[in-house]
Scaffold this active site. Structure first.
Site, PDB file in Angstrom:
ATOM      1  N   ASP A 156      77.390  36.221  71.489  1.00 57.69           N
ATOM      2  CA  ASP A 156      75.948  36.487  71.534  1.00 57.69           C
ATOM      3  C   ASP A 156      75.200  35.163  71.642  1.00 57.69           C
ATOM      4  O   ASP A 156      75.270  34.324  70.740  1.00 57.69           O
ATOM      5  CB  ASP A 156      75.545  37.236  70.256  1.00 57.69           C
ATOM      6  CG  ASP A 156      74.121  37.779  70.314  1.00 57.69           C
ATOM      7  OD1 ASP A 156      73.289  37.195  71.040  1.00 57.69           O
ATOM      8  OD2 ASP A 156      73.845  38.775  69.628  1.00 57.69           O
TER       9      ASP A 156
ATOM     10  N   ASP B 266      70.780  36.334  83.669  1.00 56.38           N
ATOM     11  CA  ASP B 266      70.524  37.745  83.958  1.00 56.38           C
ATOM     12  C   ASP B 266      70.536  38.530  82.645  1.00 56.38           C
ATOM     13  O   ASP B 266      70.728  39.741  82.631  1.00 56.38           O
ATOM     14  CB  ASP B 266      71.595  38.285  84.921  1.00 56.38           C
ATOM     15  CG  ASP B 266      71.146  39.554  85.643  1.00 56.38           C
ATOM     16  OD1 ASP B 266      69.928  39.752  85.798  1.00 56.38           O
ATOM     17  OD2 ASP B 266      72.012  40.347  86.049  1.00 56.38           O
TER      18      ASP B 266
ATOM     19  N   LYS C 185      65.834  36.184  84.485  1.00 54.06           N
ATOM     20  CA  LYS C 185      65.300  37.536  84.666  1.00 54.06           C
ATOM     21  C   LYS C 185      64.252  37.826  83.606  1.00 54.06           C
ATOM     22  O   LYS C 185      64.469  37.580  82.417  1.00 54.06           O
ATOM     23  CB  LYS C 185      66.416  38.574  84.568  1.00 54.06           C
ATOM     24  CG  LYS C 185      65.897  40.012  84.697  1.00 54.06           C
ATOM     25  CD  LYS C 185      66.980  40.987  85.075  1.00 54.06           C
ATOM     26  CE  LYS C 185      67.890  41.325  83.930  1.00 54.06           C
ATOM     27  NZ  LYS C 185      68.892  42.349  84.320  1.00 54.06           N
TER      28      LYS C 185
END
Length: 224
Positions: A113, A138, A178
């Site tokens: 993570d 992304d 993104k």
């Protein structure tokens, strides 16, 4: 019963859109794991960001289409045929995702993570003090449907990507990230403008019309 019928209709409509999507067909033909490869391809070709010999970090890499695209850019022209290019590689790619990653030859991968300090430390160690040319992200959180909560989660991931980029990018380096139009978008544009000398929002043709996703590109960190 009405809910189930509606759900089935939605799923059938999505499946039909997916199967008739020209980018899905192109991805299958070209050997990319996802249509997302063409989003990065369009961004790269418009700004000329990715070149052989670079170090590229791919955040939120699963299923691997962006790493595949970069891998092909780094491969000799005669080797970039079908799937991920194999053999000789002029450049380095480090991919990271919380999910499992099907290996791509020449791509180093960290599963973890990105929000956790221990995972960031792993990534820092793998970078090993080398200046980074391009960071592509992304990453997107699991959305709850609560706009304010989702906006905060998205913003946090983008802030972390910017923070990492500011610490590692070369003077002329770039971040492709993104983001989503809606709550919090203008704040993220401001963050990019504070952080980079050149900022370009791009909505690639491969992004679905119905999707609120877009990409912010920052070039040249201001702290360099």
């Amino acid at each position: 019963m009405k809910v189930k019928t509606k759900s089935k209709k939605v799923n059938k409509a999505w499946l039909n859109d997916h199967l008739t999507d020209p980018y899905v067909r192109m991805a299958k033909k070209d050997g990319f794991r996802a249509r997302a490869a063409y989003k990065l391809k369009e961004i790269d070709e418009s700004l000329n960001l990715i070149k052989p010999g670079q170090l590229v970090i791919d955040l939120g890499a699963v299923p691997g289409a962006w790493s595949q695209y970069v891998r092909r850019k780094f491969a000799p022209k005669d080797a970039g045929v079908g799937g991920a290019a194999v053999g000789e590689l002029n450049g380095a790619i480090i991919a990271l995702d919380i999910l499992e990653f099907d290996p791509i030859e020449g791509v180093q991968f960290i599963q973890g993570d990105f929000r956790e300090d221990a995972v960031l430390a792993q990534l820092d160690a793998m970078v090993g003090g080398r200046p980074v040319d391009v960071v592509v992200s992304d990453m997107a959180p699991n959305l709850s449907g609560i706009e304010s909560s989702d906006a905060a989660r998205i913003e946090h991931l983008v802030e972390l990507a910017v923070e990492f980029s500011m610490a590692h990018l070369k003077a002329e380096g770039a971040l492709v990230c993104k983001v989503f139009h809606g709550s919090g978008y203008s704040q993220l544009v401001e963050l990019f403008k504070k952080s980079f000398r050149v900022v370009k929002p791009i909505k690639p043709k491969a992004s679905r019309d119905k999707s609120s996703e877009t990409f912010l590109v920052g070039i040249g960190p201001k702290n360099r």
